[in-house]
Design a protein around this motif. Structure first.
Motif, PDB file in Angstrom:
ATOM      1  N   GLU A 129     -18.125  35.451  20.152  1.00 17.59           N
ATOM      2  CA  GLU A 129     -18.929  34.343  20.962  1.00 17.59           C
ATOM      3  C   GLU A 129     -18.870  33.150  19.683  1.00 17.59           C
ATOM      4  O   GLU A 129     -18.676  32.106  20.103  1.00 17.59           O
ATOM      5  N   LEU A 130     -19.037  33.310  18.460  1.00 15.73           N
ATOM      6  CA  LEU A 130     -18.926  32.305  17.441  1.00 15.73           C
ATOM      7  C   LEU A 130     -17.090  31.490  17.452  1.00 15.73           C
ATOM      8  O   LEU A 130     -17.291  30.408  17.126  1.00 15.73           O
ATOM      9  N   VAL A 131     -16.379  32.339  17.644  1.00 15.39           N
ATOM     10  CA  VAL A 131     -15.021  32.081  17.590  1.00 15.39           C
ATOM     11  C   VAL A 131     -14.850  30.818  18.899  1.00 15.39           C
ATOM     12  O   VAL A 131     -14.341  29.824  18.693  1.00 15.39           O
ATOM     13  N   LEU A 132     -15.478  31.494  20.193  1.00 16.68           N
ATOM     14  CA  LEU A 132     -15.131  30.705  21.368  1.00 16.68           C
ATOM     15  C   LEU A 132     -16.098  29.514  21.013  1.00 16.68           C
ATOM     16  O   LEU A 132     -15.689  28.257  21.323  1.00 16.68           O
ATOM     17  N   LEU A 133     -17.344  29.468  20.469  1.00 14.08           N
ATOM     18  CA  LEU A 133     -18.032  28.161  20.182  1.00 14.08           C
ATOM     19  C   LEU A 133     -17.426  27.335  19.412  1.00 14.08           C
ATOM     20  O   LEU A 133     -17.435  26.108  19.536  1.00 14.08           O
ATOM     21  N   TRP A 165     -23.305  12.242  25.364  1.00 19.58           N
ATOM     22  CA  TRP A 165     -23.965  13.512  25.927  1.00 19.58           C
ATOM     23  C   TRP A 165     -23.200  14.390  26.675  1.00 19.58           C
ATOM     24  O   TRP A 165     -22.936  15.674  26.542  1.00 19.58           O
ATOM     25  N   TYR A 166     -22.219  13.782  27.650  1.00 17.18           N
ATOM     26  CA  TYR A 166     -21.387  14.679  28.480  1.00 17.18           C
ATOM     27  C   TYR A 166     -20.331  15.223  27.538  1.00 17.18           C
ATOM     28  O   TYR A 166     -20.114  16.332  27.620  1.00 17.18           O
ATOM     29  N   LEU A 167     -19.655  14.646  26.410  1.00 14.05           N
ATOM     30  CA  LEU A 167     -18.565  14.838  25.637  1.00 14.05           C
ATOM     31  C   LEU A 167     -19.134  15.956  24.675  1.00 14.05           C
ATOM     32  O   LEU A 167     -18.402  16.864  24.429  1.00 14.05           O
ATOM     33  N   CYS A 168     -20.221  15.841  23.943  1.00 15.45           N
ATOM     34  CA  CYS A 168     -20.921  16.757  23.189  1.00 15.45           C
ATOM     35  C   CYS A 168     -21.690  17.792  23.387  1.00 15.45           C
ATOM     36  O   CYS A 168     -21.825  18.788  22.430  1.00 15.45           O
ATOM     37  N   VAL A 169     -22.193  17.893  24.527  1.00 16.58           N
ATOM     38  CA  VAL A 169     -23.302  18.704  25.031  1.00 16.58           C
ATOM     39  C   VAL A 169     -22.999  19.575  26.361  1.00 16.58           C
ATOM     40  O   VAL A 169     -22.632  20.583  26.394  1.00 16.58           O
ATOM     41  N   ALA A 170     -22.821  18.647  27.372  1.00 19.42           N
ATOM     42  CA  ALA A 170     -22.481  19.166  28.805  1.00 19.42           C
ATOM     43  C   ALA A 170     -21.184  19.691  28.676  1.00 19.42           C
ATOM     44  O   ALA A 170     -20.980  20.949  29.189  1.00 19.42           O
ATOM     45  N   LEU A 171     -20.069  19.247  28.482  1.00 15.09           N
ATOM     46  CA  LEU A 171     -18.710  19.535  28.721  1.00 15.09           C
ATOM     47  C   LEU A 171     -18.451  20.576  27.883  1.00 15.09           C
ATOM     48  O   LEU A 171     -17.855  21.738  28.208  1.00 15.09           O
ATOM     49  N   PRO A 172     -18.909  20.707  26.443  1.00 15.66           N
ATOM     50  CA  PRO A 172     -18.773  22.031  25.743  1.00 15.66           C
ATOM     51  C   PRO A 172     -19.238  23.211  26.289  1.00 15.66           C
ATOM     52  O   PRO A 172     -18.883  24.286  26.178  1.00 15.66           O
ATOM     53  N   LEU A 173     -20.643  23.030  26.665  1.00 16.35           N
ATOM     54  CA  LEU A 173     -21.367  24.019  27.327  1.00 16.35           C
ATOM     55  C   LEU A 173     -20.346  24.816  28.479  1.00 16.35           C
ATOM     56  O   LEU A 173     -20.381  26.102  28.750  1.00 16.35           O
ATOM     57  N   MET A 174     -20.096  23.807  29.419  1.00 18.31           N
ATOM     58  CA  MET A 174     -19.263  24.119  30.523  1.00 18.31           C
ATOM     59  C   MET A 174     -17.985  25.053  30.102  1.00 18.31           C
ATOM     60  O   MET A 174     -17.618  26.123  30.387  1.00 18.31           O
ATOM     61  N   ARG A 175     -17.073  24.706  29.066  1.00 18.74           N
ATOM     62  CA  ARG A 175     -16.123  25.088  28.482  1.00 18.74           C
ATOM     63  C   ARG A 175     -16.365  26.613  27.876  1.00 18.74           C
ATOM     64  O   ARG A 175     -15.784  27.382  27.913  1.00 18.74           O
ATOM     65  N   PHE A 176     -17.580  26.584  27.134  1.00 22.30           N
ATOM     66  CA  PHE A 176     -17.902  27.764  26.388  1.00 22.30           C
ATOM     67  C   PHE A 176     -17.972  28.965  27.550  1.00 22.30           C
ATOM     68  O   PHE A 176     -17.458  30.142  27.366  1.00 22.30           O
ATOM     69  N   LEU A 177     -18.542  28.453  28.677  1.00 24.55           N
ATOM     70  CA  LEU A 177     -19.077  29.538  29.749  1.00 24.55           C
ATOM     71  C   LEU A 177     -17.624  30.052  30.203  1.00 24.55           C
ATOM     72  O   LEU A 177     -17.396  31.331  30.818  1.00 24.55           O
ATOM     73  N   VAL A 178     -16.630  29.073  30.592  1.00 22.24           N
ATOM     74  CA  VAL A 178     -15.568  29.709  31.143  1.00 22.24           C
ATOM     75  C   VAL A 178     -14.595  30.287  30.302  1.00 22.24           C
ATOM     76  O   VAL A 178     -14.096  31.498  30.548  1.00 22.24           O
ATOM     77  N   LEU A 179     -14.677  29.873  29.015  1.00 20.88           N
ATOM     78  CA  LEU A 179     -13.954  30.945  27.973  1.00 20.88           C
ATOM     79  C   LEU A 179     -14.593  32.352  27.711  1.00 20.88           C
ATOM     80  O   LEU A 179     -13.795  33.129  27.513  1.00 20.88           O
ATOM     81  N   ARG A 180     -15.901  32.362  27.846  1.00 18.77           N
ATOM     82  CA  ARG A 180     -16.682  33.537  27.774  1.00 18.77           C
ATOM     83  C   ARG A 180     -16.276  34.545  28.899  1.00 18.77           C
ATOM     84  O   ARG A 180     -16.111  35.614  28.947  1.00 18.77           O
ATOM     85  N   TRP A 181     -16.190  33.853  30.005  1.00 20.56           N
ATOM     86  CA  TRP A 181     -15.451  34.437  31.355  1.00 20.56           C
ATOM     87  C   TRP A 181     -14.165  35.009  31.180  1.00 20.56           C
ATOM     88  O   TRP A 181     -13.870  36.022  31.606  1.00 20.56           O
ATOM     89  N   LEU A 182     -13.283  34.247  30.584  1.00 25.06           N
ATOM     90  CA  LEU A 182     -11.934  34.468  30.134  1.00 25.06           C
ATOM     91  C   LEU A 182     -12.109  35.561  29.380  1.00 25.06           C
ATOM     92  O   LEU A 182     -11.012  36.617  29.721  1.00 25.06           O
ATOM     93  N   TRP A 183     -12.907  35.853  28.428  1.00 29.30           N
ATOM     94  CA  TRP A 183     -12.678  36.811  27.366  1.00 29.30           C
ATOM     95  C   TRP A 183     -13.124  38.185  28.044  1.00 29.30           C
ATOM     96  O   TRP A 183     -12.658  39.363  27.917  1.00 29.30           O
ATOM     97  N   ARG A 184     -14.302  38.029  29.226  1.00 26.36           N
ATOM     98  CA  ARG A 184     -14.647  39.058  29.605  1.00 26.36           C
ATOM     99  C   ARG A 184     -13.571  39.795  30.694  1.00 26.36           C
ATOM    100  O   ARG A 184     -13.218  41.190  30.812  1.00 26.36           O
ATOM    101  N   GLY A 185     -12.841  38.986  31.247  1.00 29.88           N
ATOM    102  CA  GLY A 185     -11.727  39.250  32.210  1.00 29.88           C
ATOM    103  C   GLY A 185     -10.592  40.087  31.211  1.00 29.88           C
ATOM    104  O   GLY A 185      -9.975  40.786  31.746  1.00 29.88           O
TER     105      GLY A 185
END
Length: 379
Positions: A129-133, A165-185
């Motif tokens: 998760e640190l790598v994904l982050l 706020w969108y580029l530094c907080v909201a969008l990175p959180l969204m991308r992190f969740l997508v990458l985490r699901w990709l890793w689980r897959g």
């Protein structure tokens, strides 16, 4: 039917620092996952609207018209979080089914339990998760505000308050969740690949016509919420970029979403291809055996009813029922699939990939117009 303490604790979702943080915030209650997802979504979307209002000018109006942002933060983000317990229960049930249905014999039971522990550790790794982050932060650092979305840019060309706020907080959180699901897959796909190499006991006469592996197609369909969550920004982006082509060239607007739905189906069901070889082996082994049993049974039936004169009446004789049951079982065995897919599961994933497109067309009151033009294009 065999149980396993290891597989009862099997989970690809409950591990990881972010999941532990979520579990702590919602008090460990799985039923509060949806509430936590909603709070998290509003916590990202609310400050964005507030900052746009503080920015003044046309920023609030332009932000409210940006469907991609609202789709990402109010639909995709909560779905990615709230679908965790549901998908986790489906994956856990599928993993336990290998032992519950005796698909893995005693020789492979230890290897299956060791594999389950290994996959659980992979998804519980803080390093991953640190790598994904880190990837998400690096991508956010390299991302510049989009000039075509004026609410993201201030008068000096730098990111605005809302854009920052969108580029530094909201969008990175969204991308992190997508990458985490990709890793689980990926981890789940590795689990299926390793299981396919164990000594499996596949029944070629199983009614699911998949050797007893039909439950895997239902399990894979549980990824439909993630497919939907990723489809929302894809459809929103296409809607924003190709808005003028909706009525003039509907195929240019619809085809990217259709392509995404096709790719999503391939990505979700491709891991099941690793069971092709065990299914082929089971069918090749079972066909001659079942054919010999059917031939022996048919010969005895013909000898009794055609060569001799049986004393029992034909009406209600169990021999005819036995022959019909054997024929039905033989046809089931002959129709055995070499790929354990399911039509309903495939349609569920495809519908999840296309649903945002349908929603946007209905909101824009262009659904019937696009359908009619697509019908004319096809004809």
């Amino acid at each position: 039917m065999v149980g396993s303490e290891t597989l009862s604790d099997f989970s690809l979702v409950r591990g990881g620092p972010f999941q532990r943080l979520e579990r702590g915030l919602r008090g460990g209650e799985p039923r509060r996952s949806s509430l936590f997802a909603l709070v998290l979504a509003l916590g990202c979307w609310g400050p964005l609207v507030l900052l746009a209002w503080m920015q003044g000018g046309d920023a609030p109006r332009l932000l409210l018209r940006d469907l991609q942002v609202h789709g990402e933060l109010l639909l995709s983000l909560p779905v990615l979080v709230a679908s965790g317990p549901y998908i986790d229960s489906r994956l856990g049930a599928a993993a336990r089914q290998f032992l519950r249905a005796d698909l893995v014999g005693e020789r492979g039971r230890g290897a299956l339990e060791a594999l389950a522990r290994r996959c659980t550790r992979w998804c519980d790794s803080a390093g991953v998760e640190l790598v994904l982050l880190g990837l998400v932060i690096a991508f956010a650092w390299l991302t510049s505000p989009d000039p075509s979305r004026a609410w993201q840019v201030s008068s000096g060309g730098q990111p605005s308050l809302a854009g920052g706020w969108y580029l530094c907080v909201a969008l990175p959180l969204m991308r992190f969740l997508v990458l985490r699901w990709l890793w689980r897959g990926v981890v789940w796909s590795v689990f299926l690949l390793r299981v396919s190499r164990l000594p499996l006991r596949l029944a070629f006469t199983h009614p699911d016509q998949s050797g007893g592996l039909g439950f895997l197609a239902v399990c894979q369909a549980s990824f439909a919420p993630v497919v939907f969550a990723v489809a929302v920004p894809v459809a929103s982006y296409s809607f924003r970029v190709n808005a003028a082509a909706i009525t003039e060239a509907p195929l240019d607007y619809v085809m990217p979403q259709v392509l995404y739905a096709v790719l999503a189906c391939l990505a979700v069901f491709a891991p099941l291809a690793c069971f092709f070889r065990p299914l082929v082996v089971a069918k090749r082994r079972g066909d001659p055996w079942f054919s010999a049993v059917a031939a022996h049974h048919s010969c005895e039936f013909e000898d009794r009813w055609f060569q001799k004169k049986p004393e029992v009446p034909a009406l209600g004789a169990p021999d005819f029922s036995s022959l019909a049951d054997l024929g039905s079982s033989f046809m089931v065995a002959r129709k055995m699939k070499m790929f354990p897919w399911d039509q309903r599961g495939l349609l569920a994933v495809a519908a999840a990939g296309l649903a945002p497109l349908v929603i946007l067309l209905m909101v824009d009151r262009q659904f019937l117009a696009v359908v009619n033009q697509l019908r004319q294009s096809v004809s």
